[in-house]
Design an enzyme around this catalytic site. Structure first.
Site, PDB file in Angstrom:
ATOM      1  N   GLU A 185       4.769  -2.286  -2.787  1.00  0.00           N
ATOM      2  CA  GLU A 185       3.551  -1.756  -2.182  1.00  0.00           C
ATOM      3  C   GLU A 185       3.844  -0.424  -1.491  1.00  0.00           C
ATOM      4  OE1 GLU A 185       0.461  -5.038  -1.447  1.00  0.00           O
ATOM      5  OE2 GLU A 185       1.687  -4.893   0.335  1.00  0.00           O
ATOM      6  N   HIS A 204       5.322  -7.753   4.806  1.00  0.00           N
ATOM      7  CA  HIS A 204       4.255  -6.798   4.490  1.00  0.00           C
ATOM      8  C   HIS A 204       4.415  -5.576   5.403  1.00  0.00           C
ATOM      9  CE1 HIS A 204       0.305  -4.970   4.232  1.00  0.00           C
ATOM     10  NE2 HIS A 204       0.153  -5.597   3.087  1.00  0.00           N
ATOM     11  N   GLY A 230      -4.785   0.389   1.235  1.00  0.00           N
ATOM     12  CA  GLY A 230      -6.081   0.602   1.886  1.00  0.00           C
ATOM     13  C   GLY A 230      -6.572   2.040   1.861  1.00  0.00           C
ATOM     14  N   ASN A 235      -4.451 -10.983  -0.795  1.00  0.00           N
ATOM     15  CA  ASN A 235      -4.019 -10.943   0.603  1.00  0.00           C
ATOM     16  C   ASN A 235      -5.260 -10.651   1.458  1.00  0.00           C
ATOM     17  OD1 ASN A 235      -2.897 -10.470   3.085  1.00  0.00           O
ATOM     18  ND2 ASN A 235      -1.793  -8.605   2.495  1.00  0.00           N
ATOM     19  N   TRP A 236      -5.801 -11.698   2.033  1.00  0.00           N
ATOM     20  CA  TRP A 236      -7.049 -11.527   2.800  1.00  0.00           C
ATOM     21  C   TRP A 236      -6.809 -10.862   4.154  1.00  0.00           C
ATOM     22  CZ3 TRP A 236     -10.802 -16.342   2.287  1.00  0.00           C
ATOM     23  CH2 TRP A 236     -11.273 -16.386   0.975  1.00  0.00           C
ATOM     24  N   LYS A 237      -5.544 -10.753   4.553  1.00  0.00           N
ATOM     25  CA  LYS A 237      -5.204 -10.191   5.880  1.00  0.00           C
ATOM     26  C   LYS A 237      -5.999 -10.940   6.965  1.00  0.00           C
ATOM     27  CE  LYS A 237      -3.999  -5.949   3.582  1.00  0.00           C
ATOM     28  NZ  LYS A 237      -3.753  -4.526   3.647  1.00  0.00           N
ATOM     29  N   GLY A 278      -5.452  -6.437  -1.643  1.00  0.00           N
ATOM     30  CA  GLY A 278      -5.978  -6.585  -0.289  1.00  0.00           C
ATOM     31  C   GLY A 278      -7.497  -6.499  -0.298  1.00  0.00           C
ATOM     32  N   GLY A 279      -8.022  -5.323   0.053  1.00  0.00           N
ATOM     33  CA  GLY A 279      -9.469  -5.113   0.189  1.00  0.00           C
ATOM     34  C   GLY A 279     -10.317  -5.698  -0.931  1.00  0.00           C
ATOM     35  N   SER A 334      -4.239  -0.542  -3.047  1.00  0.00           N
ATOM     36  CA  SER A 334      -5.491  -0.050  -3.633  1.00  0.00           C
ATOM     37  C   SER A 334      -5.721  -0.501  -5.073  1.00  0.00           C
ATOM     38  CB  SER A 334      -5.574   1.474  -3.522  1.00  0.00           C
ATOM     39  OG  SER A 334      -5.641   1.853  -2.158  1.00  0.00           O
ATOM     40  N   GLU A 389       2.413  -3.921   7.056  1.00  0.00           N
ATOM     41  CA  GLU A 389       1.698  -4.013   8.337  1.00  0.00           C
ATOM     42  C   GLU A 389       2.519  -4.805   9.358  1.00  0.00           C
ATOM     43  OE1 GLU A 389      -1.973  -5.467   6.689  1.00  0.00           O
ATOM     44  OE2 GLU A 389      -2.255  -3.499   5.757  1.00  0.00           O
TER      45      GLU A 389
HETATM   46  P1  PGA Z   1      -5.121  -2.984  -0.423  1.00  0.00           P
HETATM   47  O1  PGA Z   1      -4.001  -3.831   0.320  1.00  0.00           O
HETATM   48  O2  PGA Z   1      -5.326  -3.616  -1.784  1.00  0.00           O
HETATM   49  O3  PGA Z   1      -6.338  -3.100   0.450  1.00  0.00           O
HETATM   50  O4  PGA Z   1      -4.624  -1.597  -0.540  1.00  0.00           O
HETATM   51  C1  PGA Z   1      -2.899  -4.362  -0.368  1.00  0.00           C
HETATM   52  C2  PGA Z   1      -1.985  -5.060   0.589  1.00  0.00           C
HETATM   53  O5  PGA Z   1      -1.865  -4.614   1.737  1.00  0.00           O
HETATM   54  O6  PGA Z   1      -1.360  -6.079   0.239  1.00  0.00           O
END
Ligand code: PGA
Length: 239
Positions: free
Chosen positions: A161, A91, A167, A11-13, A224-225, A203, A93
């Site tokens: 999640e 998600h 994050g 997930n590159w956001k 994500g990250g 994470s 967010e």
């Molecule tokens: P993260 O994000 O790996 O940076 O914690 C995961 C996500 O939001 O899908």
């Protein structure tokens, strides 16, 4: 993706560039896992052109509507036409920052499925819900409100999640992941009568991926990250 492989989804956001996509075009096929990359909408085209065939492409959101006067929105129909196979829906967010409710998420999931794409539906609890021992209750509520109401079950991935893990560098311990995934899987499989893949997200990185992937009922990772660094993502894909 109906096999015993684990699913590694990136997930590159709101990150990434043509340059990064070029770097990722050098990824080599992992032996044991399937790979999905979900870049921002503007990079979907380069993803299609540049990424090797073994990588499936996903989007990070879509409208609940098919078309019409919805300025700034992109529908699942449009994503299907852009050769996208997966769409991340709900998600945390989006739930938090864009106030997406379970009702909206349900409509989006239905739209994605209707367009023959696979939704990756995210669920998870906040830290205060976890501290109040409400994790399973919160997840059940999210599943009931936005997943088990869909009347088709042939295409569905769920991502657990924990919001407090996204994050932050924090993750639940293996026991917690095992218990939670077991609970989610039982509920989904009983309802749909098929095996619904449940990914873990929050994470996940190159150091903890093998530990998390070896937990029972973890069918893959939503990253994500760590999915923005080719070297790290490659290590996760080869976990
Ligand atoms: P993260 O994000 O790996 O940076 O914690 C995961 C996500 O939001 O899908």
């Amino acid at each position: 993706m109906k096999n015993n492989k684990k699913i590694i989804a990136a997930n590159w956001k709101m990150n990434g560039s043509e340059e990064l996509m070029k770097e990722f075009s050098q990824l080599t096929p992992p032996k044991h896992n399937d790979v999905i990359i979900c870049p921002p909408f503007t990079l979907l085209d380069s993803a299609k052109t540049l990424l090797p065939n073994f990588i499936k492409i996903g989007a990070q959101n879509c409208s609940e509507e098919d078309n019409g006067a919805f300025t700034g929105e992109i529908s699942a129909t449009m994503l299907r036409d852009s050769h996208v196979s997966y769409v991340i829906i709900g998600h945390s967010e989006r739930r938090t920052l864009y106030r997406e409710t379970d009702t909206v998420i349900l409509k989006k999931v239905e739209s994605v499925i209707k367009n023959e794409l696979t939704p990756i539906v995210c669920i998870g609890e906040t830290l205060s819900e976890k501290k109040a021992n409400k994790t399973l209750e919160v997840l059940e509520k999210q599943i009931d409100a936005s997943i088990t109401r869909v009347n088709t079950h042939t295409r569905l991935i769920v991502a657990y999640e924990p919001i407090w893990a996204i994050g932050t560098g924090l993750t639940p311990n293996e026991y917690e992941i095992r218990e939670t995934h077991l609970h989610i899987k039982k509920k989904l499989n009983l309802h749909f009568n098929i095996d619904v893949p449940v990914l873990y997200g929050g994470s996940a990185n190159a150091e903890n991926c093998s530990k998390i992937l070896s937990v029972e009922n973890v069918d893959g990772l939503l990253v994500g990250g760590a999915s923005l660094k080719k070297h790290d993502f490659e290590m996760i894909c080869n976990c």
